[in-house]
Write a protein that holds these residues in place. Structure first.
Motif, PDB file in Angstrom:
ATOM      1  N   PRO A  33       0.836  -1.235  -0.108  1.00 55.83           N
ATOM      2  CA  PRO A  33       0.040   0.120  -0.034  1.00 55.83           C
ATOM      3  C   PRO A  33       0.891   1.347   0.100  1.00 55.83           C
ATOM      4  N   ARG A  34       1.998   1.153   0.736  1.00 52.48           N
ATOM      5  CA  ARG A  34       2.796   2.384   0.836  1.00 52.48           C
ATOM      6  C   ARG A  34       3.463   2.779  -0.537  1.00 52.48           C
ATOM      7  N   LEU A  35       3.629   1.689  -1.349  1.00 54.89           N
ATOM      8  CA  LEU A  35       4.302   1.802  -2.691  1.00 54.89           C
ATOM      9  C   LEU A  35       3.223   2.357  -3.720  1.00 54.89           C
ATOM     10  N   HIS A  36       2.042   1.835  -3.450  1.00 51.00           N
ATOM     11  CA  HIS A  36       0.865   2.113  -4.348  1.00 51.00           C
ATOM     12  C   HIS A  36       0.702   3.582  -4.045  1.00 51.00           C
ATOM     13  N   GLU A  37       0.471   4.040  -2.875  1.00 55.57           N
ATOM     14  CA  GLU A  37       0.225   5.262  -2.546  1.00 55.57           C
ATOM     15  C   GLU A  37       1.296   6.510  -3.005  1.00 55.57           C
ATOM     16  N   GLU A  38       2.512   5.960  -2.859  1.00 57.83           N
ATOM     17  CA  GLU A  38       3.461   6.869  -3.357  1.00 57.83           C
ATOM     18  C   GLU A  38       3.257   7.255  -5.070  1.00 57.83           C
ATOM     19  N   ARG A  39       3.059   6.091  -5.618  1.00 60.84           N
ATOM     20  CA  ARG A  39       3.126   6.259  -6.918  1.00 60.84           C
ATOM     21  C   ARG A  39       1.826   7.013  -7.605  1.00 60.84           C
ATOM     22  N   MET A  40       0.567   6.778  -6.716  1.00 61.06           N
ATOM     23  CA  MET A  40      -0.469   7.570  -6.993  1.00 61.06           C
ATOM     24  C   MET A  40      -0.243   9.092  -7.104  1.00 61.06           C
ATOM     25  N   LYS A  41       0.567   9.429  -5.986  1.00 64.44           N
ATOM     26  CA  LYS A  41       0.686  10.878  -5.819  1.00 64.44           C
ATOM     27  C   LYS A  41       1.717  11.553  -6.574  1.00 64.44           C
ATOM     28  N   ALA A  42       2.413  10.525  -7.454  1.00 64.16           N
ATOM     29  CA  ALA A  42       3.646  10.983  -8.356  1.00 64.16           C
ATOM     30  C   ALA A  42       3.020  12.134  -9.567  1.00 64.16           C
ATOM     31  N   LYS A  43       3.622  13.158  -9.636  1.00 63.46           N
ATOM     32  CA  LYS A  43       3.262  14.116 -10.660  1.00 63.46           C
ATOM     33  C   LYS A  43       3.996  13.968 -11.894  1.00 63.46           C
ATOM     34  N   THR A  44       5.252  13.350 -11.523  1.00 64.51           N
ATOM     35  CA  THR A  44       6.158  13.264 -12.831  1.00 64.51           C
ATOM     36  C   THR A  44       6.450  11.945 -12.933  1.00 64.51           C
ATOM     37  N   VAL A  45       7.066  11.472 -14.029  1.00 66.03           N
ATOM     38  CA  VAL A  45       7.817  10.157 -13.972  1.00 66.03           C
ATOM     39  C   VAL A  45       8.846   9.868 -13.021  1.00 66.03           C
ATOM     40  N   GLU A  46       9.767  11.078 -12.938  1.00 68.85           N
ATOM     41  CA  GLU A  46      10.804  10.793 -11.902  1.00 68.85           C
ATOM     42  C   GLU A  46      10.157  10.634 -10.630  1.00 68.85           C
ATOM     43  N   GLU A  47       9.231  11.298 -10.060  1.00 68.85           N
ATOM     44  CA  GLU A  47       8.724  10.880  -8.765  1.00 68.85           C
ATOM     45  C   GLU A  47       8.141   9.637  -8.975  1.00 68.85           C
ATOM     46  N   PHE A  48       7.295   9.157  -9.795  1.00 66.92           N
ATOM     47  CA  PHE A  48       6.831   7.880  -9.732  1.00 66.92           C
ATOM     48  C   PHE A  48       8.183   6.727  -9.560  1.00 66.92           C
ATOM     49  N   ILE A  49       9.181   6.919 -10.157  1.00 72.92           N
ATOM     50  CA  ILE A  49      10.351   6.088 -10.052  1.00 72.92           C
ATOM     51  C   ILE A  49      10.998   6.110  -8.828  1.00 72.92           C
ATOM     52  N   SER A  50      11.360   7.372  -8.534  1.00 73.94           N
ATOM     53  CA  SER A  50      12.112   7.589  -7.247  1.00 73.94           C
ATOM     54  C   SER A  50      11.339   7.184  -5.947  1.00 73.94           C
TER      55      SER A  50
ATOM     56  N   GLU B 104       0.651 -13.214  -2.736  1.00 76.10           N
ATOM     57  CA  GLU B 104       0.789 -11.439  -2.536  1.00 76.10           C
ATOM     58  C   GLU B 104       1.892 -10.968  -3.234  1.00 76.10           C
ATOM     59  N   VAL B 105       3.002 -11.489  -3.068  1.00 78.36           N
ATOM     60  CA  VAL B 105       4.175 -10.612  -3.992  1.00 78.36           C
ATOM     61  C   VAL B 105       3.756 -10.469  -5.387  1.00 78.36           C
ATOM     62  N   ILE B 106       3.394 -11.619  -5.821  1.00 78.85           N
ATOM     63  CA  ILE B 106       2.817 -11.421  -7.190  1.00 78.85           C
ATOM     64  C   ILE B 106       1.972 -10.331  -7.652  1.00 78.85           C
ATOM     65  N   ALA B 107       0.994 -10.133  -6.664  1.00 82.07           N
ATOM     66  CA  ALA B 107      -0.199  -9.126  -6.667  1.00 82.07           C
ATOM     67  C   ALA B 107       0.592  -7.796  -6.676  1.00 82.07           C
ATOM     68  N   GLY B 108       2.034  -7.632  -5.716  1.00 84.58           N
ATOM     69  CA  GLY B 108       2.752  -6.415  -5.823  1.00 84.58           C
ATOM     70  C   GLY B 108       3.104  -6.059  -7.308  1.00 84.58           C
ATOM     71  N   PHE B 109       3.765  -7.105  -7.932  1.00 85.48           N
ATOM     72  CA  PHE B 109       4.207  -6.946  -9.202  1.00 85.48           C
ATOM     73  C   PHE B 109       3.038  -6.425 -10.132  1.00 85.48           C
ATOM     74  N   GLU B 110       1.831  -7.227 -10.060  1.00 82.77           N
ATOM     75  CA  GLU B 110       0.956  -6.805 -10.842  1.00 82.77           C
ATOM     76  C   GLU B 110       0.407  -5.422 -10.598  1.00 82.77           C
ATOM     77  N   GLU B 111       0.336  -4.948  -9.282  1.00 78.37           N
ATOM     78  CA  GLU B 111      -0.056  -3.560  -9.150  1.00 78.37           C
ATOM     79  C   GLU B 111       0.975  -2.527  -9.758  1.00 78.37           C
TER      80      GLU B 111
ATOM     81  N   MET C 246       8.051  -3.279 -16.209  1.00 82.46           N
ATOM     82  CA  MET C 246       7.627  -3.973 -14.477  1.00 82.46           C
ATOM     83  C   MET C 246       8.871  -4.719 -14.232  1.00 82.46           C
ATOM     84  N   ALA C 247       9.305  -5.572 -15.172  1.00 83.86           N
ATOM     85  CA  ALA C 247      10.369  -6.464 -14.833  1.00 83.86           C
ATOM     86  C   ALA C 247      11.487  -5.944 -14.534  1.00 83.86           C
ATOM     87  N   ALA C 248      12.067  -4.953 -15.186  1.00 86.11           N
ATOM     88  CA  ALA C 248      13.202  -4.301 -15.300  1.00 86.11           C
ATOM     89  C   ALA C 248      13.057  -3.533 -13.822  1.00 86.11           C
TER      90      ALA C 248
END
Lengths: 221, 221
Positions: free
Chosen positions: A86-103, A138-145, A168-170
């Motif tokens: 959930p932490r990862l998902h939340e962070e990524r949702m908040k991301a305004k730029t690609v860089e934010e998403f990744i970092s 659960e882990v795979i679900a994380g990847f899918e997410e 995603m794989a990379a």
DNA sequence: CCCGGTCATGACGCCTCGTCAATTTTCATT
DNA sequence: AATGAAAATTGACGAGGCGTCATGACCGGG
């Protein structure tokens, strides 16, 4: 009998019934013992007997809670995945730029790995050179997410229309492998690892932070 | 006795001694059986007994050749590592530019993985979701070689002064994880996978080849 | 106080492990 | 060829792990 009295929230909170209580307790007993033993012997060398021996329980009891040593391991992995996802998902949702998403993704992940060292080391350490990775549901679900997050970021125009599956794989590959190396370094520096990975994904090789100090592998200033 | 007659190159070539002959043959018998059984049952579920049962040999004989199932697996891995390592090293030495360095590495690796599918699948397939990776000495040596190749390329001014250890980890992580995904796709396309990885390392996300066809995961045109 | 159901127990039968004494096979020498 | 020593194969063996199940302890409701 007044059911509302017996099942009132207060009573349920203080006395969930001895039955339930020991059930939860035993489960935790086994999980704790397993963490301990995995860390000590390595996953591969550990037997179910080793785990229950590190517990006041009898061998048969183990099987009331888990089908096998794999399942205990899954449960431990899943705790981690459930905590971090959930932490990862939340962070990524908040991301305004690609860089934010990744970092954000990398930083969150590496910080978690660093904090949770104990759990992560449990897997790596083993007498032989076997490395085990559990791709639990659960882990795979994380990847899918992660993949769907990439896809929806693409839909929003954040990403170019990349092959989300490969991307995603990379990301996963870099995260796990770099995480491993990070744990071998002293002092632990999740931020630096995240910066490295982010730079790589943002601008490729040429953007990588210069290696300020050489000999990072063994020396540390 | 004329030693030169008995040990003449000709005789040695045609009859290397029955001793040696069966030794080599038995070893191969075990390795072949192991490949077979690993692919069938998955690495985790396979027992030493399963392997020898797929062989005309007795249980004790197994231990004349290998210490454990891990060691057989190592031997299989090492065959791959030994076959692929010189090729990779050679390609990288020939590289005149960073791009060549990277793209040759990935292409060679992915092509090998694709050809050698059988060996690679032997590991992945397993009833539970355990994934095993053997970091045998030979494999680790391959990683180290990549790192030193990066370092010497850096010395030649080909690379900026990057953290060779992390870069090596990133390449390895992407190679393994992407390789895995590639095997799941039909048709098998090592060149595309290599292009993806190369673009990522050369220019980051923004350089990734656009996903010409969507739905790469399941659909295929 | 008692009964029905639930859970812990540990012994059991089956299997794998790695070893080792006995046996067979190879090979150099006579 | 015959022989004897070295090397390799065999399969039986004790140790110990696996998952199961009959037994009995214990909880919780009546």
């Amino acid at each position: 009998m007044d059911v509302s009295l017996l099942k009132s929230p207060l009573l349920r909170a203080t006395s969930p019934g001895k039955r339930e209580q020991t059930k939860v307790q035993n489960r935790q007993l086994i999980l704790d013992a397993a963490r301990q033993v995995f860390a000590e012997l390595g996953y591969g060398a550990t037997t179910v007997r080793d785990i229950i021996r590190a517990t006041p329980l009898a061998s048969g009891t183990f099987y009331n809670y888990f089908k096998s040593k794999e399942e205990v391991f899954q449960a431990i992995r899943d705790e981690v995945a459930i905590a971090i996802r959930p932490r990862l998902h939340e962070e990524r949702m908040k991301a305004k730029t690609v860089e934010e998403f990744i970092s954000c993704s990398f930083r969150t992940f590496f910080e978690y790995v660093s904090d949770d060292r104990v759990n992560f080391r449990a897997i790596r350490h083993s007498a032989d050179s076997t490395r085990v990775r559990m791709d639990t549901p659960e882990v795979i679900a994380g990847f899918e997410e992660l993949r769907t997050d990439i896809e929806s970021a693409t839909a929003k125009g954040l990403f170019p229309p990349v092959d989300a599956d490969y991307l995603m794989a990379a990301i996963v590959g870099v995260a796990f492998e770099l995480g491993e190396r990070m744990l071998e370094r002293e002092p632990q520096d999740p931020v630096a690892a995240a910066e490295f990975a982010t730079a790589l994904f943002m601008g490729g090789l040429r953007s990588l932070p210069y290696a300020a100090e050489m000999g990072v592998t063994k020396g540390n200033a």
